[in-house]
Each structure stands twice: as structure tokens, then as C-alpha cells.
Write a protein that holds these residues in place. Structure first.
Motif, PDB file in Angstrom:
ATOM      1  N   SER A 174       0.476  -0.878   0.180  1.00 17.80           N
ATOM      2  CA  SER A 174      -0.052   0.129  -0.054  1.00 17.80           C
ATOM      3  C   SER A 174       1.030   1.183  -0.076  1.00 17.80           C
ATOM      4  O   SER A 174       2.093   1.515   0.258  1.00 17.80           O
ATOM      5  CB  SER A 174      -1.312   0.173   1.219  1.00 17.80           C
ATOM      6  OG  SER A 174      -0.111  -0.216   2.310  1.00 17.80           O
ATOM      7  N   VAL A 175       0.099   2.296  -0.614  1.00 12.10           N
ATOM      8  CA  VAL A 175       1.264   3.436  -0.412  1.00 12.10           C
ATOM      9  C   VAL A 175       1.556   4.261   1.212  1.00 12.10           C
ATOM     10  O   VAL A 175       2.112   4.696   1.348  1.00 12.10           O
ATOM     11  CB  VAL A 175       0.143   4.838  -1.191  1.00 12.10           C
ATOM     12  CG1 VAL A 175       0.485   6.192  -0.759  1.00 12.10           C
ATOM     13  CG2 VAL A 175      -0.523   4.395  -2.692  1.00 12.10           C
ATOM     14  N   GLU A 176       0.680   3.797   1.984  1.00 13.13           N
ATOM     15  CA  GLU A 176       0.876   4.224   3.231  1.00 13.13           C
ATOM     16  C   GLU A 176       2.204   3.294   3.617  1.00 13.13           C
ATOM     17  O   GLU A 176       2.572   4.197   4.467  1.00 13.13           O
ATOM     18  CB  GLU A 176      -0.677   3.809   4.220  1.00 13.13           C
ATOM     19  CG  GLU A 176      -1.775   4.571   3.901  1.00 13.13           C
ATOM     20  CD  GLU A 176      -2.424   4.355   3.187  1.00 13.13           C
ATOM     21  OE1 GLU A 176      -2.884   4.927   2.391  1.00 13.13           O
ATOM     22  OE2 GLU A 176      -2.460   3.451   2.253  1.00 13.13           O
ATOM     23  N   THR A 179       4.940   5.085   2.939  1.00 11.01           N
ATOM     24  CA  THR A 179       5.223   6.404   2.896  1.00 11.01           C
ATOM     25  C   THR A 179       6.699   5.890   4.292  1.00 11.01           C
ATOM     26  O   THR A 179       6.899   6.283   4.480  1.00 11.01           O
ATOM     27  CB  THR A 179       4.225   7.367   2.995  1.00 11.01           C
ATOM     28  OG1 THR A 179       3.114   6.704   3.965  1.00 11.01           O
ATOM     29  CG2 THR A 179       3.630   7.303   1.867  1.00 11.01           C
ATOM     30  N   GLN A 186       3.083  11.446   2.097  1.00  8.60           N
ATOM     31  CA  GLN A 186       1.519  10.905   0.748  1.00  8.60           C
ATOM     32  C   GLN A 186       2.203  12.124  -0.198  1.00  8.60           C
ATOM     33  O   GLN A 186       2.906  11.773  -1.662  1.00  8.60           O
ATOM     34  CB  GLN A 186       0.760  10.587   1.503  1.00  8.60           C
ATOM     35  CG  GLN A 186       0.534   9.505   1.681  1.00  8.60           C
ATOM     36  CD  GLN A 186      -1.098   9.098   1.555  1.00  8.60           C
ATOM     37  OE1 GLN A 186      -1.865   9.207   1.349  1.00  8.60           O
ATOM     38  NE2 GLN A 186      -1.521   7.834   2.368  1.00  8.60           N
ATOM     39  N   ALA A 190       3.954  11.291  -3.611  1.00  2.16           N
ATOM     40  CA  ALA A 190       3.527  12.234  -4.937  1.00  2.16           C
ATOM     41  C   ALA A 190       3.637  12.226  -6.007  1.00  2.16           C
ATOM     42  O   ALA A 190       4.492  11.732  -6.989  1.00  2.16           O
ATOM     43  CB  ALA A 190       2.236  12.033  -4.792  1.00  2.16           C
ATOM     44  N   PRO A 201       1.784   6.537  -6.850  1.00  2.00           N
ATOM     45  CA  PRO A 201       2.336   6.104  -6.195  1.00  2.00           C
ATOM     46  C   PRO A 201       0.933   4.718  -6.702  1.00  2.00           C
ATOM     47  O   PRO A 201       1.678   3.108  -6.231  1.00  2.00           O
ATOM     48  CB  PRO A 201       2.392   6.467  -5.425  1.00  2.00           C
ATOM     49  CG  PRO A 201       2.661   7.841  -5.013  1.00  2.00           C
ATOM     50  CD  PRO A 201       1.789   8.153  -6.378  1.00  2.00           C
ATOM     51  N   LYS A 202      -0.508   5.192  -6.006  1.00  2.00           N
ATOM     52  CA  LYS A 202      -1.042   3.676  -6.710  1.00  2.00           C
ATOM     53  C   LYS A 202      -0.955   2.889  -7.346  1.00  2.00           C
ATOM     54  O   LYS A 202      -0.961   1.929  -7.961  1.00  2.00           O
ATOM     55  CB  LYS A 202      -2.664   4.397  -6.679  1.00  2.00           C
ATOM     56  CG  LYS A 202      -2.725   3.970  -4.964  1.00  2.00           C
ATOM     57  CD  LYS A 202      -4.081   4.952  -4.479  1.00  2.00           C
ATOM     58  CE  LYS A 202      -4.574   4.872  -3.007  1.00  2.00           C
ATOM     59  NZ  LYS A 202      -6.276   5.572  -2.974  1.00  2.00           N
ATOM     60  N   LEU A 205       2.328   0.665  -8.382  1.00  2.89           N
ATOM     61  CA  LEU A 205       1.614  -0.124  -7.255  1.00  2.89           C
ATOM     62  C   LEU A 205       1.126  -1.657  -8.029  1.00  2.89           C
ATOM     63  O   LEU A 205       1.469  -2.226  -7.781  1.00  2.89           O
ATOM     64  CB  LEU A 205       0.963   0.516  -6.105  1.00  2.89           C
ATOM     65  CG  LEU A 205       1.673   0.401  -4.353  1.00  2.89           C
ATOM     66  CD1 LEU A 205       1.143   0.592  -3.602  1.00  2.89           C
ATOM     67  CD2 LEU A 205       2.573  -0.997  -3.905  1.00  2.89           C
TER      68      LEU A 205
END
Length: 224
Positions: A174-176, A179, A186, A190, A201-202, A205
Motif C-alpha cells: 500500500s501507499v501508506e 510512506t 504522501q 506523490a 504511487p497507486k 503499485l
């Protein structure tokens, strides 16, 4: 029926964190049509006949003998025959060697001079005159090593390197999570993703998960 062969050469050792491979495709009794899966950036050069590409962003294009194919988020259709030489550019190499915003090249096929300016014509001429793949790989090594020597690794390059390592890790879900691993907010991540890799980022992934799945299917095509 068309015959297709693809040969690969590794770049010089100092370039291997920046350049994935040199490759040369030869198509006889063609033409052929194929799909290129999402990739990082590539320099592509037709050594004889022109190739036709069809991308999501640009549609059907015949971009010329020497092009920069930016990082892609979807498949690209290609059609042609003859010989073509390629240089695979990793995100770490894109940022260290070119200092260009990757988002401006994402999902696009552009003339090589868009990336290399006046150096494009000289590199193209030398590669076209080379007698074989080994000679072309040596010329590409010399050209890229010179650019590497003239560059200085910046804090941004270090962030790209770290993000690339995390992005390549299947455990990064995940992006979280990314980070937290990189210690970046975030909004900063980005900007790093767009400038250094071409996409948010999403999407990066999602793209990596697809490529890992594709690699698994290729390695075990008949597994149950």
C-alpha cells in the motif's frame, strides 16, 4: 511464418544499477505484431525498416528510426520487421543520467532528440554503423559511462533509489506502507513518483503487481 530472435547483452558493471539490458530483435519473413507489456523507459532504434507503434495515449504512430519510449502503464502494440536495438533504462538511470521529469515522457513515444538533444544524432549514427550487437553494446556503454561520469548523485537520486527498492519488494502492499518505510508524507511521495517514475504511487503499485503476476505465469505456464 515470421522468425523472431532476441539477443541480450549486459551493460558495463558501473551501469547495472541504471540500465537493465541492451537488446536486439531480428524479425525475418515478417512483419510481426506483438504487445509490449508495461515497461520502464527504453531507447529504441530501428536498424533498417521503420516500426509502427500503437499506444493508449498517442494512438497509432510511426515515430522514426531512433526514439525514446517513456515509462508505460499499459501495453503498447508494435508491428514491423528487420532489426531493432534497445536500451532498457531503469528509474535510477533515468534520473541520474537524464535529469528529466518522467511524467512528461510517460506513455509516449518521442524522437530521441527530445531526450538527448544534439547527442541523439551522434549516438544514432554510431549505433547504425556498428557491425553487430557486441559492438553496439560497447558503444552504448561508452556513451552512458561518459554521462555517468559527468553527473553527480543528488539527494533526489537517493530518494528514487530507495523508492525503487521498496516498489520492487512484493511485501510493499500500500501507499501508506511505502510512506512509512521511506519516512515521507504522501504528498512528497506523490511528487517523487510522478517526477522520478512517471506515474502516481497507486498506479505504480498496481503496475508492479501486474508485472509480478505476469512473471509468475511466464515461469509456470502449465501449473495447476
Amino acid at each position: 511464418m515470421a522468425s523472431v530472435t532476441i539477443d541480450f547483452r549486459s551493460p558495463a558493471e558501473p551501469l547495472r544499477r541504471y540500465i537493465s539490458t541492451y537488446n536486439e530483435m531480428t524479425v525475418t519473413d515478417g512483419p510481426v505484431q506483438d504487445l509490449l507489456h508495461p515497461e520502464w523507459a527504453n531507447i529504441r532504434m530501428s536498424l533498417d525498416n521503420p516500426w509502427i507503434f500503437e499506444s493508449r495515449l498517442q494512438g497509432r504512430v510511426e515515430p522514426g528510426a531512433a526514439i525514446i519510449h517513456g515509462p508505460t502503464s499499459t501495453a503498447t502494440r508494435v508491428e514491423g520487421q528487420g532489426q531493432a536495438f534497445g536500451i532498457g533504462i531503469l528509474p535510477t538511470g533515468w534520473n541520474r543520467l537524464w535529469r528529466k521529469d518522467a511524467a512528461q515522457f510517460a506513455d509516449q513515444l518521442l524522437p530521441l532528440e527530445t531526450l538527448l538533444a544534439e547527442d541523439a544524432a551522434e549516438l544514432t549514427a554510431h549505433l547504425l554503423d556498428a557491425p553487430n550487437l557486441d559492438a553496439r553494446a560497447a558503444l552504448a556503454d561508452a556513451f552512458l559511462l561518459k554521462r555517468l561520469e559527468q553527473s553527480v548523485r543528488s539527494p533526489f537520486d537517493q530518494q528514487v533509489d530507495a523508492f525503487f527498492q521498496v516498489l520492487s519488494d512484493p511485501a510493499s502492499a500500500s501507499v501508506e506502507q511505502i510512506t512509512a518505510t521511506l519516512g515521507l508524507p504522501q504528498s512528497r511521495l506523490a511528487r517523487l513518483a510522478k517526477r522520478g517514475f512517471g506515474f502516481p504511487p497507486k498506479l505504480l503499485l498496481k503496475r508492479q503487481r501486474f508485472l509480478r503476476m505476469l512473471g509468475t505465469l511466464h515461469a509456470r505456464p502449465y501449473s495447476e
